[in-house]
Design a protein around this motif. Sequence first.
Motif, PDB file in Angstrom:
ATOM      1  N   ASP A 147      21.991  39.776  42.007  1.00 33.55           N
ATOM      2  CA  ASP A 147      22.821  38.703  41.471  1.00 33.55           C
ATOM      3  C   ASP A 147      24.075  39.296  40.831  1.00 33.55           C
ATOM      4  OD1 ASP A 147      20.743  37.007  42.178  1.00 33.55           O
ATOM      5  OD2 ASP A 147      19.832  37.092  40.193  1.00 33.55           O
ATOM      6  N   TYR A 148      25.180  38.615  41.006  1.00 34.02           N
ATOM      7  CA  TYR A 148      26.416  39.079  40.368  1.00 34.02           C
ATOM      8  C   TYR A 148      27.351  37.896  40.142  1.00 34.02           C
ATOM      9  CZ  TYR A 148      28.613  38.837  45.036  1.00 34.02           C
ATOM     10  OH  TYR A 148      29.098  38.415  46.252  1.00 34.02           O
ATOM     11  N   GLU A 149      28.402  38.137  39.398  1.00 37.77           N
ATOM     12  CA  GLU A 149      29.399  37.110  39.124  1.00 37.77           C
ATOM     13  C   GLU A 149      30.724  37.503  39.755  1.00 37.77           C
ATOM     14  OE1 GLU A 149      31.782  34.986  35.368  1.00 37.77           O
ATOM     15  OE2 GLU A 149      30.358  36.616  35.017  1.00 37.77           O
ATOM     16  N   GLN A 150      31.333  36.579  40.471  1.00 40.81           N
ATOM     17  CA  GLN A 150      32.662  36.800  41.031  1.00 40.81           C
ATOM     18  C   GLN A 150      33.687  36.486  39.947  1.00 40.81           C
ATOM     19  OE1 GLN A 150      32.924  38.107  43.892  1.00 40.81           O
ATOM     20  NE2 GLN A 150      34.694  37.434  45.056  1.00 40.81           N
ATOM     21  N   VAL A 151      34.594  37.418  39.673  1.00 42.11           N
ATOM     22  CA  VAL A 151      35.560  37.232  38.594  1.00 42.11           C
ATOM     23  C   VAL A 151      36.980  37.501  39.096  1.00 42.11           C
ATOM     24  CG1 VAL A 151      33.907  37.871  36.800  1.00 42.11           C
ATOM     25  CG2 VAL A 151      35.343  39.646  37.849  1.00 42.11           C
ATOM     26  N   LEU A 152      37.934  37.086  38.293  1.00 42.75           N
ATOM     27  CA  LEU A 152      39.332  37.398  38.579  1.00 42.75           C
ATOM     28  C   LEU A 152      39.653  38.747  37.957  1.00 42.75           C
ATOM     29  CD1 LEU A 152      41.877  35.982  39.873  1.00 42.75           C
ATOM     30  CD2 LEU A 152      42.593  35.558  37.508  1.00 42.75           C
ATOM     31  N   VAL A 153      40.389  39.574  38.672  1.00 44.59           N
ATOM     32  CA  VAL A 153      40.822  40.876  38.165  1.00 44.59           C
ATOM     33  C   VAL A 153      42.312  40.801  37.878  1.00 44.59           C
ATOM     34  CG1 VAL A 153      40.692  43.355  38.497  1.00 44.59           C
ATOM     35  CG2 VAL A 153      39.202  41.851  39.823  1.00 44.59           C
ATOM     36  N   VAL A 154      42.702  41.126  36.670  1.00 44.89           N
ATOM     37  CA  VAL A 154      44.112  41.096  36.292  1.00 44.89           C
ATOM     38  C   VAL A 154      44.466  42.398  35.584  1.00 44.89           C
ATOM     39  CG1 VAL A 154      44.085  38.581  36.064  1.00 44.89           C
ATOM     40  CG2 VAL A 154      43.707  40.009  34.042  1.00 44.89           C
ATOM     41  N   ALA A 155      45.744  42.683  35.511  1.00 40.82           N
ATOM     42  CA  ALA A 155      46.198  43.863  34.777  1.00 40.82           C
ATOM     43  C   ALA A 155      45.920  43.667  33.286  1.00 40.82           C
ATOM     44  CB  ALA A 155      47.686  44.084  35.009  1.00 40.82           C
ATOM     45  N   ARG A 156      45.714  44.764  32.579  1.00 41.35           N
ATOM     46  CA  ARG A 156      45.367  44.682  31.157  1.00 41.35           C
ATOM     47  C   ARG A 156      46.462  43.980  30.345  1.00 41.35           C
ATOM     48  NH1 ARG A 156      41.239  47.363  29.071  1.00 41.35           N
ATOM     49  NH2 ARG A 156      41.223  48.821  30.826  1.00 41.35           N
ATOM     50  N   GLY A 157      47.703  44.078  30.805  1.00 43.56           N
ATOM     51  CA  GLY A 157      48.792  43.428  30.086  1.00 43.56           C
ATOM     52  C   GLY A 157      49.136  42.050  30.613  1.00 43.56           C
ATOM     53  N   ALA A 163      49.106  37.981  31.247  1.00 41.78           N
ATOM     54  CA  ALA A 163      48.985  36.867  30.303  1.00 41.78           C
ATOM     55  C   ALA A 163      47.583  36.294  30.253  1.00 41.78           C
ATOM     56  CB  ALA A 163      49.976  35.765  30.684  1.00 41.78           C
ATOM     57  N   LEU A 164      46.808  36.449  31.350  1.00 38.14           N
ATOM     58  CA  LEU A 164      45.448  35.906  31.397  1.00 38.14           C
ATOM     59  C   LEU A 164      44.386  36.901  30.930  1.00 38.14           C
ATOM     60  CD1 LEU A 164      45.610  34.095  34.859  1.00 38.14           C
ATOM     61  CD2 LEU A 164      45.640  33.009  32.600  1.00 38.14           C
ATOM     62  N   VAL A 201      46.724  45.505  41.545  1.00 40.68           N
ATOM     63  CA  VAL A 201      46.522  44.621  40.399  1.00 40.68           C
ATOM     64  C   VAL A 201      46.936  45.327  39.106  1.00 40.68           C
ATOM     65  CG1 VAL A 201      44.785  43.432  38.999  1.00 40.68           C
ATOM     66  CG2 VAL A 201      44.708  43.266  41.498  1.00 40.68           C
ATOM     67  N   ALA A 202      46.514  46.572  38.948  1.00 48.40           N
ATOM     68  CA  ALA A 202      46.828  47.327  37.739  1.00 48.40           C
ATOM     69  C   ALA A 202      48.336  47.499  37.538  1.00 48.40           C
ATOM     70  CB  ALA A 202      46.143  48.691  37.784  1.00 48.40           C
ATOM     71  N   SER A 203      49.077  47.562  38.642  1.00 50.84           N
ATOM     72  CA  SER A 203      50.536  47.739  38.551  1.00 50.84           C
ATOM     73  C   SER A 203      51.271  46.407  38.430  1.00 50.84           C
ATOM     74  CB  SER A 203      51.046  48.506  39.775  1.00 50.84           C
ATOM     75  OG  SER A 203      50.847  47.744  40.957  1.00 50.84           O
ATOM     76  N   GLY A 204      50.526  45.318  38.295  1.00 44.25           N
ATOM     77  CA  GLY A 204      51.150  44.012  38.096  1.00 44.25           C
ATOM     78  C   GLY A 204      51.659  43.363  39.364  1.00 44.25           C
ATOM     79  N   ARG A 205      51.164  43.801  40.509  1.00 39.34           N
ATOM     80  CA  ARG A 205      51.638  43.248  41.784  1.00 39.34           C
ATOM     81  C   ARG A 205      50.871  41.998  42.226  1.00 39.34           C
ATOM     82  NH1 ARG A 205      54.346  47.381  44.562  1.00 39.34           N
ATOM     83  NH2 ARG A 205      55.192  48.831  43.032  1.00 39.34           N
ATOM     84  N   GLY A 206      49.851  41.594  41.454  1.00 39.56           N
ATOM     85  CA  GLY A 206      49.071  40.435  41.835  1.00 39.56           C
ATOM     86  C   GLY A 206      47.733  40.422  41.116  1.00 39.56           C
TER      87      GLY A 206
END
Length: 296
Positions: free
Chosen positions: A163-173, A175-176, A232-237
């Motif tokens: 079992d696992y959870e699907q999550v959104l991955v965003v850069a640490r900086g 807004a979300l 994602v980490a570089s803020g490209r999406g």
Amino acid sequence: MLERIHLAVLQEVEKQGSLTAAADKLCVTQSALSHSMKKLEQQLGTAIWLREGRSLRLTQAGQYLLAVAGRVLPQLDLAEERLRQFAQGERGSLRIGMECHPCYRWLLKVVSPYLAAWPDVDVDVKQKFQFGGMGALYGYEIDLLVTPDPVFKPGLHFEPVFDYEQVLVVARGHALAGAPCVHPRQLAQEVLITYPVATDRLDIYTQFLLPAGVLPKRHKTIETTDIMVQMVASGRGVAALPRWLVQEYTSKMDVVPVRLGPRGIAKHIYLGVREADRATDYLQAFIAQARQPLPA
């Protein structure tokens, strides 16, 4: 009346395009091949091919036999391989097909202890069956299918193992990054990065965006997880991945997981097998190993 060679001939003629090429592939003379098939037609009382100039066109009976060949020959090949393994003192082989890009990393954690426990079983992972594994399982090209989206059909059995959870991955900086959860409308101005898969096979679309009538600003596809997370980490999406996988990256890249909606998206990894093979001991042992907690 109907022998294995007849089915092999049908397959090779279909692949090679002519009796001559098929005869060469099967290491028989064209005359012997033609005689064998002509005799079969006489015994069956119906034509298998119709000649159209220099080419052959399968009749309805021929099309049926070709479909039979596609189902039967892989089973015979597998049976011969298993018997050869038994004769040489080997236990067998476990051919695993993947229908999930990020599941490969999970699978590596399962395979390692399994190989240690079952040294006489040969394991082969076939990634070329990504998003087409059902046909491979039915066609005896693989023995076990790893998928988050099982299709329950007669002759197949699927067991949930993780079992696992699907999550959104965003850069640490982003807004979300600090939000308790993200809502579909908040992705309308985002670049969404996914694996190169049809949107109807992507949970972020089917279970999150589309029910809300929302689409991202742009949809970009990337094949490899490492590059996706780096983008994602570089803020490209932003991207959607299993939480357990994102947590592996948080210590080495500036990314964080965010829940998709207040309740999140719960998912399961299933292992699919043919009903006829469910009692195989080393296959059952693999399923049991897959249910164990992931090692750190």
